[in-house]
Design an enzyme around this catalytic site. Structure first.
Site, PDB file in Angstrom:
ATOM      1  N   MET A  54      11.520   5.840   1.049  1.00 54.21           N
ATOM      2  CA  MET A  54      10.922   4.677   0.386  1.00 54.21           C
ATOM      3  C   MET A  54      10.911   3.440   1.289  1.00 54.21           C
ATOM      4  O   MET A  54      11.607   3.385   2.296  1.00 54.21           O
ATOM      5  CB  MET A  54      11.680   4.351  -0.900  1.00 54.21           C
ATOM      6  N   HIS A  55      10.107   2.453   0.891  1.00 55.56           N
ATOM      7  CA  HIS A  55      10.155   1.060   1.356  1.00 55.56           C
ATOM      8  C   HIS A  55       9.615   0.803   2.758  1.00 55.56           C
ATOM      9  O   HIS A  55       9.311  -0.346   3.089  1.00 55.56           O
ATOM     10  CB  HIS A  55      11.590   0.512   1.307  1.00 55.56           C
ATOM     11  N   ASP A  57      11.002   9.539  -2.516  1.00 59.31           N
ATOM     12  CA  ASP A  57      11.995  10.616  -2.399  1.00 59.31           C
ATOM     13  C   ASP A  57      12.883  10.730  -3.628  1.00 59.31           C
ATOM     14  O   ASP A  57      13.180  11.840  -4.093  1.00 59.31           O
ATOM     15  CB  ASP A  57      12.821  10.483  -1.117  1.00 59.31           C
TER      16      ASP A  57
END
Length: 499
Positions: free
Chosen positions: A81-82, A240
């Site tokens: 992520m991110h 995820d």
């Protein structure tokens, strides 16, 4: 036989699963790639590596595949992520991706609070401004690399970039978009208000799609490079943790996931967006249709045990290290451990706090310390569960995955500390399986994600709480929660002495 592929684009490697209609993993390929640490606190990767290694992995998988490539009906993705991937007007990468574990953006997080306000940010995004999220990274590039920011046409997250290179189609799906701090979680649209307040052109934000939505097909170039068929349907996929939830069957109220890896995650299913956790835990869109999940994070879960092993039992296996914990009673003979060896995230977003052993005396043996570490990790995860329960959530069943499932004593410890039924799955593939299940659902093999989970996932073992241990651990948990407040100031004063 029909098949789907689940691609899990992790931080250190891409893992690719070929799964048949019975939910069996027929083939598995993993390809790693490096991290780039130019400075302390910086963590980057070259997005080209993700694509090259995924293509190489798919090629290896197809070389050993005995069936017709057209039998592989779908492919979907899970991803870290991110991470910020900036693209120019030709869809080319402008700089290395800035990853989730990059911590250079503290000033940008403060700026977000100053301009947007903490209350408004939580109302729109349901999450606090933390260095790991995407928006602070975007603001960092805008401030420190303005010439690159000026060239940016759009941004995507890691698995969205990978999917774009496999299909030529550019999208972001909701479960990953929720981790940017730019998504209105409830309305499922980019927040015009946040963009305007921070001077970000809303056009930078890519089109939004559902996780199970078909977004294209494999391009002819990728088909030629891998052996896949251009008829293979491509589905958007999920973050995820969202895919980990799907791959563990966390698809109805009451179901919760406990995943103990380097970090630890407690993730619980939410059927609506109505709860308000005041930013104490993360609140994201699920990969399942019209659903959400709440999540608490222990930064150094398995890492705390790895640290202990590397310092005190370097030449032993983990199995040897934890082999005697079952002979130690709950409470580790009066020894308490807080797993803050790398700071903490939930419920204390505190980078300065550090770990403690409390109550040591000369009677303690190594096995007491080992059990105390395991109990401390579990207590930390239980803090997230306590927040969930305080909001009115009923948590009765927890699927445990990761390193915490390797030892029956630890699974029983989880049942006793969490006061819930703990399930261990027979096959633990996590996010990669979740991505494959999204593809299976997208291909129409099942009428719902839950129906897919019922077909694909089997429980190997169940652990139920021991009533007397539950009572002991409730008392110890109260003591555990006091340690943070009692040691916070001391740790802040010790910062000057750390290397």
């Amino acid at each position: 036989m029909k098949y789907v592929i689940g691609v899990d684009l992790g931080t250190s490697a891409v893992k690719i699963l070929l799964v048949n209609q019975a939910g069996e993993v027929v083939q598995e390929v993993s390809k790693d790639y490096p991290l780039i640490h130019e400075k302390t606190g910086y963590s980057e990767q070259d997005p080209k590596q993700w694509v090259d290694q995924t293509v190489a992995g798919l090629s290896d998988l197809l070389k050993d595949f005995k069936g017709n490539p057209e039998e592989i009906e779908g492919i979907s993705f899970s991803g870290q992520m991110h991470g910020l991937v900036l693209l120019d007007d030709q869809g080319e990468v402008l700089r290395n991706a800035i990853l989730w574990n990059d911590t250079r953006t503290t000033a940008q997080c403060r700026h977000i609070y100053d301009v947007v306000g903490e209350e408004k940010l939580l109302a729109i995004t349901k999450n606090p401004a933390l260095e790991g999220f995407t928006l602070p990274k975007l603001l960092w590039v805008k401030e420190h690399e303005p010439e690159i920011f000026e060239k940016a046409k759009t941004f995507v997250l890691p698995k969205d970039y990978l999917r774009y290179k496999l299909t030529g189609e550019l999208h972001m799906e909701y479960s990953d978009a929720a981790g940017t701090l730019l998504l209105d979680i409830s309305e499922k649209v980019w927040s015009k208000e946040i963009c305007e307040l921070l001077g970000i052109d809303e056009k930078l934000c890519p089109p939004l799609v559902d996780s199970h939505e078909k977004v294209g097909n494999i391009t002819s170039e990728i088909a030629e490079a891998t052996g896949l068929s251009t008829s293979t349907n491509v589905f958007a996929g999920g973050a995820d943790n969202a895919c980990g939830a799907i791959g563990s069957g966390i698809l109805e109220d009451g179901k919760t996931l406990c995943s103990i890896g380097t970090s630890g995650v407690v993730l619980s299913y939410e059927s609506s967006n109505e709860k308000d956790f005041e930013g104490k835990v993360h609140y994201f869109n699920h990969g399942a249709p019209n659903a959400y999940y709440t999540m608490g994070v222990t930064l150094a879960a398995g890492y705390s045990l790895s640290w202990f092993k590397n310092v005190f039992a370097k030449d032993e296996s983990f199995e040897e290290l934890i082999s005697e914990v079952g002979t130690v009673p709950p409470g580790s003979n009066g020894l308490l451990f807080t797993p803050y060896v790398a700071g903490e995230r939930t419920p204390h977003a505190d980078a300065a706090i550090r770990a403690s052993f409390i109550g040591m005396d000369s009677s303690h043996e190594r096995k007491d310390f080992v059990r105390a570490v395991m109990e401390g990790i579990t207590f930390s995860l239980n803090e997230s569960l306590a927040i969930f329960r305080e909001s009115g959530k009923q948590i009765d069943t927890i699927v445990s995955t990761g390193g915490g499932t390797k030892n029956a004593d630890w699974l029983q410890m989880q049942a006793d500390i969490f006061n819930a039924r703990i399930l261990k799955l027979s096959s633990e593939q996590g996010p990669g399986m979740g991505a494959a299940m999204i593809a299976a659902f997208g291909c129409g093999w099942f009428d719902s994600m839950k129906e897919c989970a019922d077909a694909f996932l089997q429980v190997e073992k169940e652990f139920v709480p021991n009533a007397s241990h539950v009572t002991t651990y409730k008392e110890l948990f109260s003591l555990y929660k006091e340690v943070y407040g009692q040691t916070k100031t001391l740790n802040e004063k010790l910062i000057a002495y750390r290397k």
